[in-house]
Enzyme design. Structure first.
Site, PDB file in Angstrom:
ATOM      1  N   LYS A 158      44.904  73.174  36.486  1.00  0.00           N
ATOM      2  CA  LYS A 158      45.503  73.164  35.144  1.00  0.00           C
ATOM      3  C   LYS A 158      44.540  72.637  34.105  1.00  0.00           C
ATOM      4  CE  LYS A 158      49.183  70.752  36.264  1.00  0.00           C
ATOM      5  NZ  LYS A 158      49.227  70.841  37.719  1.00  0.00           N
ATOM      6  N   ASP A 217      47.666  70.464  41.293  1.00  0.00           N
ATOM      7  CA  ASP A 217      46.234  70.706  41.539  1.00  0.00           C
ATOM      8  C   ASP A 217      45.866  72.175  41.493  1.00  0.00           C
ATOM      9  OD1 ASP A 217      46.022  67.935  41.993  1.00  0.00           O
ATOM     10  OD2 ASP A 217      46.648  68.229  44.072  1.00  0.00           O
ATOM     11  N   GLY A 223      45.843  64.288  37.392  1.00  0.00           N
ATOM     12  CA  GLY A 223      44.395  64.160  37.251  1.00  0.00           C
ATOM     13  C   GLY A 223      43.852  65.510  36.850  1.00  0.00           C
ATOM     14  N   HIS A 224      43.487  65.649  35.607  1.00  0.00           N
ATOM     15  CA  HIS A 224      42.969  66.927  35.136  1.00  0.00           C
ATOM     16  C   HIS A 224      41.448  66.862  35.053  1.00  0.00           C
ATOM     17  CE1 HIS A 224      46.991  68.351  33.235  1.00  0.00           C
ATOM     18  NE2 HIS A 224      47.007  68.271  34.537  1.00  0.00           N
ATOM     19  N   GLN A 240      51.461  67.781  37.575  1.00  0.00           N
ATOM     20  CA  GLN A 240      51.954  68.104  38.916  1.00  0.00           C
ATOM     21  C   GLN A 240      52.321  69.594  39.006  1.00  0.00           C
ATOM     22  OE1 GLN A 240      53.595  64.970  37.501  1.00  0.00           O
ATOM     23  NE2 GLN A 240      51.644  64.144  38.120  1.00  0.00           N
TER      24      GLN A 240
END
Ligand code: IMP
Length: 448
Positions: free
Chosen positions: A21, A18, A45-46, A235
């Site tokens: 990225k 988080d 989750g981007h 991650q």
């Protein structure tokens, strides 16, 4: 022969995930021709903000938002076909992908392992059981760990299996036999009907077939012809299965070395790849596990302010992220285990207007000073952070900040302190969520 002047880039989270990225990957995707995910799955989750519109991608590489790129899901990924088609349909619906030719843009490795319903079921049951005595990991419950377990225990179903119904059935039956014993006798839960799963797999496999290929070959050709490749890490380094805060980690190799295994490109690739570590101006962590600079209890008002202003809620699960100061000891460790060549600093804007900011430069544990990350999670949980206090920076005209010298001097000092400790330069500074709010100090795909 490969072009030797052009570098590839690997983007790695240098903390517990988080780090922002998504935005950096988006920026770099514009400069790459191939973008590849090589580990993890839809636990990532981007979040991307393009023209003020927010898009969250969990599985398909974020580069898909740039037209004309080839987006690959490599062999090291655990692949949930249902999530894949959900994202694909959303992208097609939004006009990002063109119906009928999506498979020219998005390709999936035939060697990637498939996440099946029983992986999600086991993930959830294990977490619930472990939570009774507080030993849960706080996983995303997406079945990531159980799918990697099956891969290593040679009970996994690959994408290649999924598209070959004739050989799939006996593999599924063997895998499900074991799962049902666990589900019934250990967890007292409902068992799985192998025939039903088989039928679902055949349906999904049929739809997936046009997307499946030997992604290694595609990348090998790309690298050979000097096409810029972006390795999109998910991650963060401290969640790595080998180098993270085990057992409070994810189940894949999140460090840059994972890019080699998770794509099938050789070790020599490392010599021509810039490794960009993404680091937030503070630290967050979701899930349980050690976090020495956490300030939830010691400075709750500041933690709340950072979480609220920084929207620090999981992109995958919506959970509030635990918040703390920037931990340079953990960052230096991440620089070493990844071979990070430069850093991208994100979310400094969240700290705009703070009177003072803190940087952790060592820990104390049992009367000793530590400059490294302890191997044992119990030790790490007891480590006390030792801080340098730095003056904060005022609000400034972020829209007008085009280069480092446009930043307030206190922020520049903060950046210099990070560089000095980490031993690598900060070459990208993100000053806000939008694509345009970014200072690029050095061309990421340039020569090493
Ligand atoms: P899993 O990957 O779902 O098995 O979760 C294992 C640990 O990694 C948990 O602490 C999760 O919260 C964490 N984790 C997994 N994916 C991410 C991510 O993308 N960002 C931050 N933490 C993550």
């Amino acid at each position: 022969m490969a072009s030797s002047t052009r570098c590839n880039v690997a983007v790695i989270g240098a903390q517990w995930g988080d780090e922002g990225k998504g935005k950096v990957v988006d920026l770099l995707s514009a400069r790459a021709e191939y973008i590849v995910r090589y580990q993890g799955g839809n636990n990532a989750g981007h979040t991307l903000v393009v023209d003020g519109k927010k898009t969250v991608l969990h599985l398909i590489p974020s580069g898909v938002l740039h037209p004309g790129k080839v987006c690959l899901i490599g062999n090291g990924v655990v692949f949930d076909p249902l999530v894949f088609f959900e994202e694909l349909d959303a992208l097609t619906g939004a006009g990002v992908l063109h119906k009928g030719s999506e498979h020219e843009t998005v390709r999936v490795s035939e060697r990637a392992h498939v996440i099946l319903p029983y992986h999600r079921q086991l993930d959830s049951l294990r977490e619930r059981r472990a939570a009774v005595d507080g030993a849960h990991i706080g996983t995303t419950v997406r079945g990531i760990g159980p799918a990697y377990e099956d891969k290593v225990s040679r009970r996994g179903i690959t994408v290649a299996d999924l598209i070959r119904p004739e050989t799939l059935k006996p593999k599924l039956v063997r895998a499900i036999e074991e799962k049902n014993a666990l589900l019934k006798h250990l967890f007292g839960d409902s068992v799985i009907d192998a025939d039903r799963i088989f039928e679902e797999c055949v349906r999904t496999g049929g739809r997936l077939k046009p997307f499946v290929c030997d992604t290694r070959r595609v990348l090998q050709e790309a690298v050979t012809h000097g096409r810029p490749v972006l390795f999109e890490g998910a991650q963060g380094a401290l969640l790595d299965i080998d180098h993270g805060t085990y057992p409070f980690v994810t189940s894949s190799s999140t460090v840059a070395g994972g890019a080699i295994i998770g794509t099938g490109l050789g070790v020599g690739l490392g010599a021509t790849t810039n490794v960009i570590g993404i680091v937030k101006a503070y630290t967050t962590r979701v899930g349980t596990g050690p976090f020495p600079t956490e300030i939830e209890k010691s400075e709750p008002a500041i933690a709340k302010r950072i979480r609220d202003v920084g929207a620090e809620y999981g992109a995958t699960t919506g959970r509030p992220r635990r918040v703390g100061w920037l931990d340079l000891v953990a960052l230096k460790y991440a620089v070493e285990v990844n071979g990070i060549t430069s850093l991208a600093l994100t979310k400094s804007d969240i700290l705009d207007g703070f009177e003072c900011v803190k940087l952790c430069k060592s820990y104390t544990l049992g009367g000793n000073t530590l400059y490294d990350v302890p191997a044992c999670a119990e030790d790490y949980s007891r480590a006390e952070p030792m801080y340098d206090f730095m003056p904060g920076w005022p609000e400034y005209d972020r829209a007008a900040a085009a280069c480092l010298s446009d930043l307030p001097v206190e922020l520049r000092d903060f950046i210099r302190a990070i560089e000095d400790y980490a031993g690598v330069p900060v070459t990208i500074v993100s000053t806000g969520p939008g694509r345009e709010q970014t200072i690029v100090v050095k061309e990421p795909f340039g020569q090493r």
